[in-house]
Scaffold this active site. Sequence first.
Site, short mmCIF file in Angstrom:
data_model
loop_
_atom_site.label_atom_id
_atom_site.label_comp_id
_atom_site.label_asym_id
_atom_site.label_seq_id
_atom_site.Cartn_x
_atom_site.Cartn_y
_atom_site.Cartn_z
N TYR A 31 58.50 -24.34 -21.98
CA TYR A 31 57.73 -24.01 -22.74
C TYR A 31 56.42 -23.11 -23.05
CZ TYR A 31 57.94 -28.93 -22.43
OH TYR A 31 58.10 -29.93 -22.14
N ARG A 53 58.30 -29.57 -30.14
CA ARG A 53 57.00 -29.99 -30.64
C ARG A 53 56.13 -28.52 -30.42
NH1 ARG A 53 53.94 -33.99 -29.71
NH2 ARG A 53 52.11 -34.17 -28.70
N GLU A 76 47.85 -36.83 -24.29
CA GLU A 76 48.02 -36.94 -25.87
C GLU A 76 47.73 -38.18 -26.04
OE1 GLU A 76 51.79 -34.58 -25.57
OE2 GLU A 76 51.17 -32.94 -24.22
#
Length: 175
Positions: A31, A53, A76
Site C-alpha cells: 500500500y 484501487r 469507505e
Amino acid sequence: MSSHPDLDLPNDLAAFIGNHFIYTYANGWRYEWYARNATTCDYRIHQGLVGGRWVTNQTMNLVQLAPGMYKADWHEPTGTCVSLYFDIERRLVHGTIFFPQWIAGENQHPEKTICYQNDFVEDMKRFRDDGPAYPYVVIAEFAKITFMEQRGIDNDDVINAAPGQLPDGYLDRTN
C-alpha cells in the site's frame, strides 16, 4: 477528532501530517498512503486483494497515541472500514481492514472496487447497498514501512495517478 476528558493524551499531529508512506504487509500486500491533512488521506493499493484501487481525499479520523505513534480510521463508500496504526520509530504499520462480504467473502467481487474510487462513488455505494455486507471479513496484519517522506500538506502531486510499478528509490529509504 475524538478525546477522552479523563485522559491526558498528546494530539500533536504536526510531525505526521504531510507524510507519504509505502508499506508492505506480511501477507505481501503493498500500500501507499499519504496523510493529506488532519482529516483526509489519499492512498493507492499496489498489491493485494484490491490491488489497482486508489482514492484521494478520503475523510478520516486521525489521533496521536504517543510520540511517533498515530492511528487513522475511516469508513469507505464500499462499506469497508479501515484502521491503521503507524509507529514511525519502529517503521511499522498495523492495519485492520473490515471488508464486507461482497468484496472479500464467499461470492466476492473485489474487482468492482479496482478503480479511482472518486470517479465512481455512487457505484461503490450501490454495490455496498446491494451487499451482502455481513459477516465482515476482518484482515489484521503488520506491515513494514519501506518508504517515508515528508511531502507537505494537501499536496496533489503525491497520490495523483493509478497504482503501478513503483519508481526506483521508493523502497527502503526515508527522507
